[in-house]
Scaffold this active site. Structure first.
Site, PDB file in Angstrom:
ATOM      1  N   GLY A 127     -42.291  95.692 130.691  1.00 43.97           N
ATOM      2  CA  GLY A 127     -42.958  96.031 129.441  1.00 43.97           C
ATOM      3  C   GLY A 127     -44.462  96.052 129.490  1.00 43.97           C
ATOM      4  O   GLY A 127     -45.122  96.202 128.457  1.00 43.97           O
ATOM      5  N   HIS A 836     -38.969  54.130 138.423  1.00 41.67           N
ATOM      6  CA  HIS A 836     -40.244  53.458 138.628  1.00 41.67           C
ATOM      7  C   HIS A 836     -40.974  53.094 137.336  1.00 41.67           C
ATOM      8  O   HIS A 836     -41.319  51.939 137.093  1.00 41.67           O
ATOM      9  CB  HIS A 836     -41.156  54.319 139.509  1.00 41.67           C
ATOM     10  CG  HIS A 836     -42.573  53.850 139.519  1.00 41.67           C
ATOM     11  ND1 HIS A 836     -43.526  54.375 138.671  1.00 41.67           N
ATOM     12  CD2 HIS A 836     -43.184  52.877 140.224  1.00 41.67           C
ATOM     13  CE1 HIS A 836     -44.658  53.748 138.867  1.00 41.67           C
ATOM     14  NE2 HIS A 836     -44.482  52.852 139.819  1.00 41.67           N
TER      15      HIS A 836
END
Length: 880
Positions: A127, A836
């Site tokens: 497009g 963690h």
């Protein structure tokens, strides 16, 4: 040559006829039903641009920046005005008209732009340039050609190139002239579902009239989904088709209202939908990847108008399975809370390390597979095991509940059972797990928990020392690199059975505590026993960062240097103390960094900027010894919480026995939970040594003229690097350039937590969770509620967190830990209870919510938010 007919064109002609032209020619030559036509080549475009003044045109474009929309508009309009005032060069016009007459001047034609950078695997350019339909007559044809050339310089096309890194001079434009189809029905066919990523579902949009209206969003379209395994229509959505775009005799198009009786009627019967899907499958097979196809049906005959690769799909893990089973892959990167793409060398290292499913000749794991720069683990055989399969999602709940959600969705389907893979044998699992379970039992009830951290620390020290000795004994170059590969291949199984029991025992102790004290203990105390743990390598690293800031505080010259970012501490008066402390820190932690599972990332010893940034922030907001006092306070709170759990356990008839068990389990939890980070710490230290060898090899290849830059080595795999040393004549640059381009594309893709071998990505979430309207749901991992200003961090090397701010991040790993010094709370896009950031948040006593999907997009720096670490959601508060 200015003109090429479709049947003279193949896919290799893309630089001459652009992506659209190359695909049409390729399909025509392959026998697909493509309307006849021809292409004006890029040579014709070059002739036109030369006539307009190429130096002037591209010189103007060089002045444009992607964020300066007004300049884009002004310069784009200036260029288009100039081009549209010019005639098509005479020799080009003559060639066009001669070919047009030969193909039938009585027909109407579609005239489409075809850029050399469109319909590529990483960028469709869909497009961006213009299309002209139902073009009739000589004058209209030449005008449409000129307008197509000018459309390369529309505002949207200029911006698209700037945003996707395409140089204006590198993108040329061809023009497709194709006989017009006057369809009854037209639409778009995706040979894979672009929403779910499912390669086994074809998705068809269909409406009346010309398909360009559908592409432009002017009309609604019916939706059809076809199962490509059974060739059955499995879903139909009939839309209100109010408009159709039709060609007008003599040229042009017109919008027409669809008659009322047809608006809610199916456009395609099942047999046509299946026929379209089968045609699409043949085109997909021809190109070797899923396609986005524009099609039309005129008088019951299917015509293909164009095709391009679907660029939005997340790639499948490779290599693909050889059986027909439905395989399920879980993201290793999400489990390691680092979702950035990694280069081939990083994949190679981890696939060599991972001990399961090793296959020759490279010794890679066959169950740890790369996809778009990330790693996925094929857990299909585990999921089909009758004894543990149903428990696997529960295991992932600890690391990332959204992975568990995706797995539950897949294994609950009939198709997963129908397309079953061979299960891993229970005997094999038992052979691996029985020694582990025996050690867990001993650690849980017999061993002294306080000895856990020293024992594990000593073990990883011995393993690293032995590895370092082996590498040092090997001669530099090829022998040392081969030794490194052999070390990676066997190191995992040598110690994993010794370290896993310590981690599992700490987790199990916490689970048993919750069960033993259910209904009588404060849930906050269960969370608090994990505060202030002693011996966690990540927490100890963080404390030593604070120690470095304290050393700097004692030397005004060093503190001034750090705050001013000027000079070097070793050269400053009063600086040697800091320099010595700095060297000691790097000796232990210098192999760490943000995103450390990616071996290509510079370590702190290579680039300490992020570390210095944190020390600088500590100097600005902290106080002498404050970090140590805070940790001591947290440790006291953890011990006090443990005592309260023991006291409440004494209640009731069996209270004394339960209290002794709880007392033991508190010690076990606080003794063994700190070793959770030790295995990764060992991995990262080993990777640090391997990295040194790879960098040493890369430097030798640069010196030999075989690599342009040291960092190019990360785009090779470890066996490829070894082969490069064995074969000095091998050319490495083309492979490296290709992979660098692929990495740029991978950075734009958001990796899924779970993906199947069909490509399906389950839509994961927190269904059924009760959260306030507008709040962002996630997983509660560290209790408490905090309100404050958000600080969104993507790169910890570039940010300082002010005291009291709430850290919002895509993920964190140990390299991010120093930022927690000043954080009042944590919001993270990935993670679970034992990842963690969650562990560090609990140890620091700050509220945290993880697994908040797209948190860094919904929250911006400076926004006031409220983190509910107990209930697992984040409120976005009104400004001011």
């Amino acid at each position: 040559m200015y003109i090429l007919n479709f049947r003279e064109i193949c896919a290799a002609d893309l630089p001459v006829v652009g992506g659209k032209g190359a695909n049409l020619g390729e399909m025509a030559r392959a026998g697909f039903p493509v309307p006849p036509g021809f292409c004006l080549t890029t040579a014709a475009f070059g002739r036109f641009i030369a006539q307009a003044g190429a130096d002037w045109l591209y010189g103007r474009l060089d002045q444009v920046q992607a964020d300066d929309l007004e300049t884009v508009r002004q310069i784009g309009q200036e260029i288009r005005d100039r081009l549209q005032q010019m005639a098509v060069p005479g020799d080009v016009a003559a060639a066009v008209l001669a070919t047009w007459r030969g193909q039938g001047e009585q027909h109407a034609y579609a005239v489409r732009s075809s850029a050399t950078a469109e319909d590529l695997p990483g960028a469709s350019f869909a497009g961006q340039q213009d299309t002209y339909l139902n073009v009739c007559g000589q004058a209209a044809l030449l005008e449409a050609v000129r307008n197509c050339w000018a459309s390369l310089f529309t505002d949207r096309a200029i911006l698209y190139r700037l945003q996707n890194g395409f140089a204006h001079r590198d993108v040329q434009l061809a023009v497709v002239v194709q006989r017009m189809v006057l369809p009854d029905i037209s639409g778009i066919l995706f040979t894979a579902d672009p929403v779910t990523n499912h390669r086994g579902l074809a998705t068809i949009d269909a409406s009346y009239g010309l398909g360009e209206a559908l592409v432009a969003g002017l009309v609604s379209a019916d939706l059809y989904k076809v199962d490509k395994r059974r060739w059955e229509v499995v879903e139909v959505q009939v839309r209100d088709k109010q408009l159709a775009v039709r060609p007008v005799p003599g040229g042009g198009t017109v919008q027409e209202e669809v008659p009322g009786d047809l608006r809610q009627t199916r456009v395609l019967p099942d047999e046509q939908a299946v026929a379209l899907a089968q045609m699409g499958a043949r085109i997909e097979q021809h190109y070797g990847r899923p396609q986005d196809i524009e099609w039309a049906i005129e008088d019951e005959a299917i015509t293909i108008l164009q095709t391009r690769p679907i660029t939005s799909l997340f790639p499948l893990p490779e290599p693909r399975p050889e059986d027909d089973a439905l395989h399920v892959y879980a993201s290793f990167n999400h489990a390691q809370v680092m979702t950035d793409p990694m280069p081939p060398m990083a994949h190679s290292i981890w696939r060599t390390l991972f001990p399961f499913g090793k296959i020759p000749p490279d010794g890679y794991s066959s169950v740890m597979l790369p996809a778009a720069g990330r790693l996925y683990i094929d857990i299909t055989s585990l999921l089909h095991n009758p004894h543990i399969g149903r428990r696997i999602p529960q295991v992932f709940t600890v690391g990332d509940p959204l992975i568990a959600d995706g797995l539950q969705q897949i294994i609950g389907r009939a198709e997963f059972k129908e397309r079953a893979a061979k299960p891993v044998k229970t005997r094999a699992i038992a052979r691996f797990m029985l020694p582990v379970l025996l050690r867990i039992g001993a650690l849980l009830w017999l061993r002294r928990p306080e000895g856990g951290v020293p024992a594990v620390s000593a073990l990883i020290g011995r393993i690293e020392q032995a590895a370092r000795a082996q590498l040092a004994a090997a001669a530099p170059g090829l022998p040392r690199l081969q030794t490194g590969q052999q070390l990676l291949d066997r190191v995992f199984l040598g110690w994993v059975g010794h370290l896993i029991p310590y981690i599992a025992t700490g987790v199990m102790a916490r689970v048993l505590l919750a069960r033993l004290t259910r209904g009588c203990a404060d849930p906050a105390d269960l969370a608090s026993i994990q505060r202030g743990l002693s011996g966690n390598v990540t927490t100890e690293m963080d404390l030593q960062v604070g120690d470095l800031a304290d050393v700097a505080r004692q030397s005004p010259s060093v503190a001034a240097w750090l705050l001013a970012q000027d000079g070097g501490p070793a050269a400053l008066p009063g600086g040697p103390e800091f320099w010595q402390a700095w060297q000691r820190f790097l000796q232990t932690y210098g192999m760490r960094c943000p995103g450390e599972i990616d071996i290509s990332r510079p370590r702190w010893r290579d680039d300490p900027r992020s570390l210095l940034q944190v020390i600088r922030g500590n100097l600005q907001t902290g106080e002498m010894g404050g970090h140590r006092r805070h940790h001591q306070q947290l440790a006291a709170e953890g011990l006090a919480a443990g005592e309260r759990l023991v006291q409440v356990a004494r209640r009731g008839f069996l209270g004394p026995i339960r209290a002794r068990l709880v007392q033991r389990l508190v010690r076990v939890a606080r003794g063994y939970l700190p070793v959770r980070e030790h295995p990764k710490f060992l991995f990262i230290r080993l990777l640090g040594h391997i990295r040194e060898i790879i960098v040493e090899t890369a430097d030798s290849l640069v010196a030999a003229g075989r690599l342009d830059h040291r960092d190019d080595v990360w785009y090779l795999e470890l066996p490829e690097l070894i082969q490069a040393l064995e074969n000095p004549a091998e050319e490495l640059r083309p492979r490296i350039r290709q992979r660098q381009a692929e990495m740029a594309r991978y950075r734009r893709l958001r990796p899924p937590r779970v993906i199947t071998s069909d490509g399906e990505i389950p839509a994961v979430g927190y269904a059924g969770r009760d959260v306030p309207a507008g709040a962002l749901p996630g997983s509660p991992v560290s209790a408490g509620v905090v309100e404050g200003l958000a600080h969104v961090v993507h790169d910890p090397t570039q940010e300082i967190l002010a005291k009291g701010e709430i850290l919002v991040a895509p993920f964190t790993d140990p390299g991010w830990t120093p930022l927690f010094i000043n954080a009042a709370g944590l919001v993270m896009e990935v993670g679970g209870l034992m990842t963690h950031g969650s562990v560090v948040a609990r140890e620091y006593g700050i509220p945290a919510v993880v697994g908040v999907v797209e948190a860094t997009s919904h929250i911006h720096t400076g926004q006031r938010i409220r983190v509910h670490g107990d209930k697992g959601y984040v409120e976005l508060l009104k400004e001011g």
